[in-house]
Design a protein around this motif. Structure first.
Motif, PDB file in Angstrom:
ATOM      1  N   ARG A  13       0.096  -0.863   0.254  1.00  0.00           N
ATOM      2  CA  ARG A  13       0.501   0.192  -0.104  1.00  0.00           C
ATOM      3  C   ARG A  13       0.947   1.379  -0.425  1.00  0.00           C
ATOM      4  O   ARG A  13       0.441   2.119  -0.783  1.00  0.00           O
ATOM      5  N   TYR A  14       2.064   1.281   1.129  1.00  0.00           N
ATOM      6  CA  TYR A  14       2.813   1.977   0.644  1.00  0.00           C
ATOM      7  C   TYR A  14       3.578   2.790  -0.741  1.00  0.00           C
ATOM      8  O   TYR A  14       3.662   3.809  -1.048  1.00  0.00           O
ATOM      9  N   LYS A  15       3.579   1.402  -1.262  1.00  0.00           N
ATOM     10  CA  LYS A  15       4.677   1.848  -1.953  1.00  0.00           C
ATOM     11  C   LYS A  15       4.401   1.983  -3.067  1.00  0.00           C
ATOM     12  O   LYS A  15       4.527   2.713  -4.112  1.00  0.00           O
ATOM     13  N   ILE A  16       2.305   1.763  -3.811  1.00  0.00           N
ATOM     14  CA  ILE A  16       2.018   2.511  -4.470  1.00  0.00           C
ATOM     15  C   ILE A  16       1.722   3.758  -4.683  1.00  0.00           C
ATOM     16  O   ILE A  16       1.656   3.934  -5.678  1.00  0.00           O
ATOM     17  N   VAL A  17       1.388   4.103  -3.515  1.00  0.00           N
ATOM     18  CA  VAL A  17       1.227   5.969  -3.248  1.00  0.00           C
ATOM     19  C   VAL A  17       2.512   6.182  -3.618  1.00  0.00           C
ATOM     20  O   VAL A  17       2.434   7.293  -4.561  1.00  0.00           O
ATOM     21  N   GLU A  18       3.231   5.498  -3.183  1.00  0.00           N
ATOM     22  CA  GLU A  18       5.020   6.344  -3.209  1.00  0.00           C
ATOM     23  C   GLU A  18       4.814   6.658  -4.740  1.00  0.00           C
ATOM     24  O   GLU A  18       5.470   7.266  -5.267  1.00  0.00           O
ATOM     25  N   THR A  19       5.345   5.434  -5.326  1.00  0.00           N
ATOM     26  CA  THR A  19       5.761   4.931  -7.361  1.00  0.00           C
ATOM     27  C   THR A  19       4.296   6.368  -7.648  1.00  0.00           C
ATOM     28  O   THR A  19       4.608   7.308  -8.844  1.00  0.00           O
ATOM     29  N   LEU A  20       3.532   6.277  -7.500  1.00  0.00           N
ATOM     30  CA  LEU A  20       1.985   6.947  -7.980  1.00  0.00           C
ATOM     31  C   LEU A  20       2.745   8.585  -8.166  1.00  0.00           C
ATOM     32  O   LEU A  20       2.730   9.695  -9.315  1.00  0.00           O
ATOM     33  N   ILE A  21       2.787   9.201  -7.002  1.00  0.00           N
ATOM     34  CA  ILE A  21       3.192  10.547  -6.643  1.00  0.00           C
ATOM     35  C   ILE A  21       4.291  10.654  -7.191  1.00  0.00           C
ATOM     36  O   ILE A  21       4.700  11.726  -7.830  1.00  0.00           O
ATOM     37  N   GLN A  22       5.345   9.417  -6.907  1.00  0.00           N
ATOM     38  CA  GLN A  22       6.941  10.078  -8.027  1.00  0.00           C
ATOM     39  C   GLN A  22       6.423  10.206  -9.061  1.00  0.00           C
ATOM     40  O   GLN A  22       7.124  10.746 -10.450  1.00  0.00           O
ATOM     41  N   HIS A  23       5.942   9.343 -10.152  1.00  0.00           N
ATOM     42  CA  HIS A  23       5.523   9.430 -11.650  1.00  0.00           C
ATOM     43  C   HIS A  23       4.392   9.725 -12.235  1.00  0.00           C
ATOM     44  O   HIS A  23       3.951   9.052 -12.663  1.00  0.00           O
ATOM     45  N   SER A  24       3.561  10.458 -11.519  1.00  0.00           N
ATOM     46  CA  SER A  24       2.727  11.045 -11.601  1.00  0.00           C
ATOM     47  C   SER A  24       2.370  11.809 -13.246  1.00  0.00           C
ATOM     48  O   SER A  24       1.299  11.049 -13.753  1.00  0.00           O
ATOM     49  N   ASP A  25       3.161  12.077 -13.270  1.00  0.00           N
ATOM     50  CA  ASP A  25       3.030  12.631 -14.732  1.00  0.00           C
ATOM     51  C   ASP A  25       2.418  11.718 -15.788  1.00  0.00           C
ATOM     52  O   ASP A  25       1.731  10.956 -16.923  1.00  0.00           O
ATOM     53  N   TRP A  26       3.888  10.590 -15.783  1.00  0.00           N
ATOM     54  CA  TRP A  26       3.654   9.115 -16.569  1.00  0.00           C
ATOM     55  C   TRP A  26       2.596   8.095 -16.500  1.00  0.00           C
ATOM     56  O   TRP A  26       2.043   8.113 -17.195  1.00  0.00           O
ATOM     57  N   PHE A  27       1.837   8.028 -14.779  1.00  0.00           N
ATOM     58  CA  PHE A  27       0.629   7.456 -14.525  1.00  0.00           C
ATOM     59  C   PHE A  27      -0.604   8.015 -15.574  1.00  0.00           C
ATOM     60  O   PHE A  27      -1.637   7.263 -16.320  1.00  0.00           O
ATOM     61  N   PHE A  28      -0.486   9.163 -15.579  1.00  0.00           N
ATOM     62  CA  PHE A  28      -1.882   9.761 -15.670  1.00  0.00           C
ATOM     63  C   PHE A  28      -1.623  10.315 -16.679  1.00  0.00           C
ATOM     64  O   PHE A  28      -2.643  11.603 -17.208  1.00  0.00           O
ATOM     65  N   SER A  29      -0.837  11.171 -17.930  1.00  0.00           N
ATOM     66  CA  SER A  29      -0.484  11.373 -19.228  1.00  0.00           C
ATOM     67  C   SER A  29      -1.625  10.884 -19.881  1.00  0.00           C
ATOM     68  O   SER A  29      -2.202   9.562 -20.010  1.00  0.00           O
ATOM     69  N   ASP A  30      -1.794  11.608 -21.103  1.00  0.00           N
ATOM     70  CA  ASP A  30      -3.284  11.432 -22.154  1.00  0.00           C
ATOM     71  C   ASP A  30      -2.347  12.006 -23.241  1.00  0.00           C
ATOM     72  O   ASP A  30      -3.547  11.542 -23.989  1.00  0.00           O
ATOM     73  N   LYS A  31      -1.297  11.282 -23.152  1.00  0.00           N
ATOM     74  CA  LYS A  31      -0.328  11.301 -24.775  1.00  0.00           C
ATOM     75  C   LYS A  31      -0.616  10.277 -25.730  1.00  0.00           C
ATOM     76  O   LYS A  31      -1.728  10.854 -26.594  1.00  0.00           O
ATOM     77  N   GLU A  32      -0.814   9.243 -24.912  1.00  0.00           N
ATOM     78  CA  GLU A  32      -1.577   8.298 -25.598  1.00  0.00           C
ATOM     79  C   GLU A  32      -2.947   8.221 -26.266  1.00  0.00           C
ATOM     80  O   GLU A  32      -3.362   7.322 -27.122  1.00  0.00           O
ATOM     81  N   ASP A  33      -3.669   8.838 -25.556  1.00  0.00           N
ATOM     82  CA  ASP A  33      -4.707   9.269 -25.848  1.00  0.00           C
ATOM     83  C   ASP A  33      -5.351   9.424 -27.450  1.00  0.00           C
ATOM     84  O   ASP A  33      -5.977   9.701 -27.502  1.00  0.00           O
ATOM     85  N   LYS A  34      -4.014  10.322 -27.070  1.00  0.00           N
ATOM     86  CA  LYS A  34      -4.401  11.830 -28.033  1.00  0.00           C
ATOM     87  C   LYS A  34      -3.636  11.540 -29.608  1.00  0.00           C
ATOM     88  O   LYS A  34      -3.072  12.432 -29.966  1.00  0.00           O
ATOM     89  N   GLY A  35      -3.469   9.935 -29.579  1.00  0.00           N
ATOM     90  CA  GLY A  35      -1.990   9.075 -30.439  1.00  0.00           C
ATOM     91  C   GLY A  35      -0.579  10.019 -30.086  1.00  0.00           C
ATOM     92  O   GLY A  35       0.275  10.211 -31.256  1.00  0.00           O
ATOM     93  N   GLU A  36      -0.293  10.816 -29.605  1.00  0.00           N
ATOM     94  CA  GLU A  36       1.053  11.134 -29.012  1.00  0.00           C
ATOM     95  C   GLU A  36       2.147  10.037 -28.990  1.00  0.00           C
ATOM     96  O   GLU A  36       1.527   9.046 -27.970  1.00  0.00           O
ATOM     97  N   LYS A  37       3.810  10.378 -28.311  1.00  0.00           N
ATOM     98  CA  LYS A  37       4.370   9.196 -28.419  1.00  0.00           C
ATOM     99  C   LYS A  37       4.340   9.231 -26.659  1.00  0.00           C
ATOM    100  O   LYS A  37       4.978  10.731 -25.972  1.00  0.00           O
ATOM    101  N   VAL A  38       3.874   8.331 -26.286  1.00  0.00           N
ATOM    102  CA  VAL A  38       3.980   7.903 -24.447  1.00  0.00           C
ATOM    103  C   VAL A  38       6.176   8.536 -24.019  1.00  0.00           C
ATOM    104  O   VAL A  38       6.815   7.534 -24.743  1.00  0.00           O
ATOM    105  N   SER A  39       6.005   9.071 -22.991  1.00  0.00           N
ATOM    106  CA  SER A  39       7.679   9.340 -22.442  1.00  0.00           C
ATOM    107  C   SER A  39       7.415   7.679 -21.961  1.00  0.00           C
ATOM    108  O   SER A  39       7.219   6.768 -21.650  1.00  0.00           O
ATOM    109  N   PRO A  40       9.235   7.398 -21.794  1.00  0.00           N
ATOM    110  CA  PRO A  40       9.684   6.091 -21.364  1.00  0.00           C
ATOM    111  C   PRO A  40       9.036   5.925 -20.488  1.00  0.00           C
ATOM    112  O   PRO A  40       8.879   6.353 -19.236  1.00  0.00           O
ATOM    113  N   ILE A  41       9.125   4.728 -20.389  1.00  0.00           N
ATOM    114  CA  ILE A  41       8.634   4.203 -18.444  1.00  0.00           C
ATOM    115  C   ILE A  41       9.296   3.881 -17.839  1.00  0.00           C
ATOM    116  O   ILE A  41      10.476   3.792 -18.047  1.00  0.00           O
ATOM    117  N   PRO A  42       9.506   4.851 -16.508  1.00  0.00           N
ATOM    118  CA  PRO A  42      10.279   5.549 -15.521  1.00  0.00           C
ATOM    119  C   PRO A  42       9.994   4.032 -14.537  1.00  0.00           C
ATOM    120  O   PRO A  42       9.470   3.039 -14.810  1.00  0.00           O
TER     121      PRO A  42
END
Length: 300
Positions: free
Chosen positions: A269-298
């Motif tokens: 539980r701790y790790k999941i929330v910590e990971t989401l905060i650290q990489h929030s831009d990547w997890f919630f980016s909508d680039k993929e929805d717009k057909g844009e290139k997604v950032s590399p997997i952190p």
């Protein structure tokens, strides 16, 4: 014989009989509210086969007793029929909460609390870790549960940052369907235990994207807020790890949390929330929805 005269004579006889059995000096109650007077008249009307005319006040009282809602004499609800009261704020599902004006999938209470903290508490040391006054928190909860459609941030109770941070945590703790949902809880725990970092991140991201609309949007909003708090950790001392220790058990849980899960899954539980905060831009980016290139997997 005149029926009216006979009826009047019968009424007079009943009244005389009543006076004879009344206590000395007591006057018969001629008021429409008097139960004795009504009893005599009702008996007479029963004999004559007619019904008693009633005042609007009596009709309203009877209607109120029968339905529990005060109504006008003709059965019309005196409350505005089309005016819906605002829903409760605590202990209801996300989709049933009063929505924020700018994002219909995010509860108003969540937006308000985050706004207060970001406006005044970004550099407040220990924000979200220090609890607020329980009595004040309960007072605000009670007010919001009466169905507030707007929140007055000038109210003095909204000035205490510890009260507001506790209010937000309480909101998520009282959700009957947790933010990560009961259906996906075990999937999130298993995903967090995948050894390959890239696979773990991809799986977590897919699970997040598959959350129902209100849950995805509220999680996105909250994680973005926590990322903003963490960005000021030099002053407030709340790094992603510290925020995860506070929010992990509240957000990542089941609706019927048991002690075994709480103990064995707590590190996840701790790790999941910590990971989401650290990489929030990547997890919630909508680039993929717009057909844009997604950032590399952190590599979280």
């Amino acid at each position: 014989q005149d029926p009216g005269f006979a009826s009047q004579a019968l009424i007079n006889k009943k009244l005389n009989d009543y006076r004879k059995v009344s206590p000395a000096g007591a006057k018969p109650d001629s008021s429409p509210k008097g139960s004795r007077g009504l009893g005599i008249r009702a008996e007479f009307l029963k004999q004559t086969g007619t019904s008693a005319p009633r005042s609007p006040r009596q009709d309203a009282a009877v209607t109120k007793d029968e339905s529990g809602t005060q109504k006008a004499p003709w059965g019309i609800n005196i409350m505005k029929k089309n005016k819906k009261s605002a829903p409760r704020a605590f202990g209801v599902r996300l989709e049933d909460c009063q929505p924020a004006p700018d994002n219909k999938n995010v509860p108003l209470i969540v937006e308000a609390c985050c706004k207060v903290v970001e406006d005044r508490g970004l550099e407040y040391m220990g924000i979200y870790r220090v609890p607020g006054n329980n009595a004040v928190v309960s007072s605000l909860q009670e007010q919001l549960n009466k169905g507030a459609t707007e929140i007055n941030l000038q109210d003095e109770r909204w000035q205490d940052l510890n009260v507001i941070s506790s209010l937000l945590k309480s909101f998520f703790r009282k959700l009957p369907e947790p933010l990560f949902t009961d259906d996906k809880y075990n999937d999130f725990i298993e995903a967090n235990r995948i050894e390959d970092a890239s696979e773990r991140m991809r799986t977590l991201r897919k699970l997040i994207r598959d959350l129902p609309g209100h849950y995805y949007e509220t999680l996105k909003f909250l994680v973005g807020h926590l990322k903003t708090i963490a960005d000021h950790s030099e002053k407030n001392k709340m790094e992603p790890r510290n925020l995860a220790l506070v929010f992990g058990p509240t957000l990542v849980r089941t609706s019927e949390d048991n002690m075994t899960d709480m103990v064995t899954h707590m590190p996840d539980r701790y790790k999941i929330v910590e990971t989401l905060i650290q990489h929030s831009d990547w997890f919630f980016s909508d680039k993929e929805d717009k057909g844009e290139k997604v950032s590399p997997i952190p590599l979280g």
